[in-house]
Design an enzyme around this catalytic site. Structure first.
Site, short mmCIF file in Angstrom:
data_model
loop_
_atom_site.label_atom_id
_atom_site.label_comp_id
_atom_site.label_asym_id
_atom_site.label_seq_id
_atom_site.Cartn_x
_atom_site.Cartn_y
_atom_site.Cartn_z
N ARG A 179 -1.82 -5.80 -8.41
CA ARG A 179 -0.74 -6.79 -8.29
C ARG A 179 -0.80 -7.80 -9.42
O ARG A 179 0.20 -8.14 -10.02
CB ARG A 179 -0.88 -7.54 -6.95
CG ARG A 179 -0.46 -6.72 -5.76
CD ARG A 179 -1.05 -7.27 -4.50
NE ARG A 179 -2.49 -7.08 -4.49
CZ ARG A 179 -3.27 -7.32 -3.46
NH1 ARG A 179 -2.76 -7.82 -2.36
NH2 ARG A 179 -4.56 -7.10 -3.52
N SER B 214 -2.61 -7.84 2.73
CA SER B 214 -3.05 -7.77 4.13
C SER B 214 -3.45 -9.16 4.60
O SER B 214 -3.29 -9.49 5.77
CB SER B 214 -4.24 -6.81 4.26
OG SER B 214 -3.87 -5.52 3.85
N LYS C 187 -18.89 -6.26 8.47
CA LYS C 187 -17.58 -6.95 8.39
C LYS C 187 -16.70 -6.41 9.51
O LYS C 187 -16.34 -5.25 9.52
CB LYS C 187 -16.93 -6.63 7.03
CG LYS C 187 -16.86 -7.84 6.10
CD LYS C 187 -16.39 -7.47 4.73
CE LYS C 187 -14.89 -7.37 4.61
NZ LYS C 187 -14.48 -7.02 3.23
N HIS D 170 0.84 -1.21 0.00
CA HIS D 170 0.00 0.00 0.00
C HIS D 170 0.87 1.25 0.00
O HIS D 170 0.58 2.24 -0.68
CB HIS D 170 -0.90 0.02 1.24
CG HIS D 170 -1.90 -1.09 1.30
ND1 HIS D 170 -2.08 -1.88 2.41
CD2 HIS D 170 -2.80 -1.54 0.37
CE1 HIS D 170 -3.05 -2.77 2.16
NE2 HIS D 170 -3.49 -2.59 0.95
P1 ADP Z 1 -9.73 -3.80 -0.62
O1 ADP Z 1 -10.41 -4.74 0.34
O2 ADP Z 1 -10.51 -2.56 -0.89
O3 ADP Z 1 -9.20 -4.44 -1.86
P2 ADP Z 1 -7.00 -3.68 0.34
O4 ADP Z 1 -6.53 -3.03 1.59
O5 ADP Z 1 -6.83 -5.15 0.22
O6 ADP Z 1 -8.51 -3.23 0.22
O7 ADP Z 1 -6.29 -2.99 -0.89
C1 ADP Z 1 -6.42 -1.62 -1.14
C2 ADP Z 1 -5.79 -1.32 -2.50
O8 ADP Z 1 -4.39 -1.58 -2.45
C3 ADP Z 1 -6.33 -2.21 -3.62
O9 ADP Z 1 -6.36 -1.44 -4.81
C4 ADP Z 1 -5.31 -3.29 -3.74
O10 ADP Z 1 -5.28 -3.86 -5.05
C5 ADP Z 1 -4.05 -2.50 -3.46
N1 ADP Z 1 -2.96 -3.33 -2.95
C6 ADP Z 1 -2.97 -4.16 -1.90
N2 ADP Z 1 -1.77 -4.76 -1.73
C7 ADP Z 1 -0.98 -4.28 -2.72
C8 ADP Z 1 0.38 -4.53 -3.13
N3 ADP Z 1 1.16 -5.39 -2.50
N4 ADP Z 1 0.82 -3.86 -4.21
C9 ADP Z 1 0.01 -3.01 -4.88
N5 ADP Z 1 -1.25 -2.74 -4.57
C10 ADP Z 1 -1.74 -3.36 -3.50
#
Ligand code: ADP
Length: 161
Positions: A90, A128, A41, A17
Site C-alpha cells: 500500500r 484489517s 498472538k 486482500h
Molecule cells: P501481515 O500481518 O502478514 O502483514 P495482513 O493481513 O495485514 O498480514 O496483510 C497481508 C498482505 O496483504 C500484506 O502483504 C499486506 O501488505 C497486504 N495488504 C493488506 N491490506 C492491503 C490493501 N488494502 N491493499 C494491498 N495489499 C494489502
C-alpha cells in the site's frame, strides 16, 4: 503448474486482500491464501474463523486454496510446492517492511521468490486494523469487506467462543 503462496494475518480478509489475490491469479495457475499464526498472538478472529471468512470471500473463484499454517512461511511454501510468495504493497512503509522480510527469506531460501503487487488506489487505505477498529466500536465495516462475507455471522461466532 505455477503456484504462489499469499500469506498474511488476514484478521480479517478485506477488499484490499481480495484485490491482491485477483491480481496474483492473473500470474499464477494457483494461489494459496495462507493464514499465518502463532499461539502467542491471539488476534481478533481465531485462525479457523479467518479461514472460513476467506472461503466465503472467494466462493465461486477457481484456482484458490485457503488454509492456515504455523512456523516459517518458506517452510510452508516448500510443503505446498509454492515457488513464490505474494505480498501486497500500500505504502512506502509497507515496502520497507516487506523488503526486509523478503531479503531474509531469500537468504534462507534462494529458490523461493517474493513478489510485491501494488494495491489498487481504491483499496490502498483499507487495512484489517481499520476493520477491527470499526467492528470493536460497533460500526459497519461492510464497505471494506468482500460482498460474500456475512461479518455479523462471524462476530456472533466469535462471541460464542
Ligand atoms: P501481515 O500481518 O502478514 O502483514 P495482513 O493481513 O495485514 O498480514 O496483510 C497481508 C498482505 O496483504 C500484506 O502483504 C499486506 O501488505 C497486504 N495488504 C493488506 N491490506 C492491503 C490493501 N488494502 N491493499 C494491498 N495489499 C494489502
Amino acid at each position: 503448474m505455477k503456484t504462489a503462496l499469499f500469506p498474511g494475518s488476514f484478521d480479517p480478509f478485506t477488499l484490499g486482500h481480495m484485490d491482491i489475490l485477483r491480481s496474483a491469479l492473473t500470474m499464477f495457475d494457483k494461489v494459496i491464501v495462507a493464514v499465518g499464526y502463532n499461539s502467542a498472538k491471539s488476534g481478533f478472529f481465531t485462525p479457523d474463523l479467518r479461514v472460513q471468512i476467506i472461503r466465503d470471500a472467494i466462493a465461486g473463484m477457481d484456482n484458490v486454496e485457503v488454509c492456515s499454517y504455523r512456523g516459517l512461511t518458506i517452510d510452508f511454501c516448500r510443503e505446498k510446492g509454492a515457488a513464490c510468495i505474494v505480498r501486497g504493497l500500500r505504502t512506502t512503509t509497507d515496502f520497507e517492511m516487506e523488503s526486509v522480510i523478503a531479503q531474509a527469506n531469500r537468504k534462507m531460501a534462494p529458490d523461493i521468490q517474493s513478489i510485491f503487487i501494488p494495491s489498487g488506489h481504491e483499496y490502498s487505505f483499507i487495512s484489517s486494523t481499520v476493520v477491527r477498529d470499526v467492528l470493536n466500536n460497533g460500526g459497519s465495516a461492510k464497505c471494506f469487506l468482500p460482498k460474500n462475507v456475512d461479518i455479523d455471522k462471524y462476530l456472533q461466532l466469535r462471541e460464542e467462543m
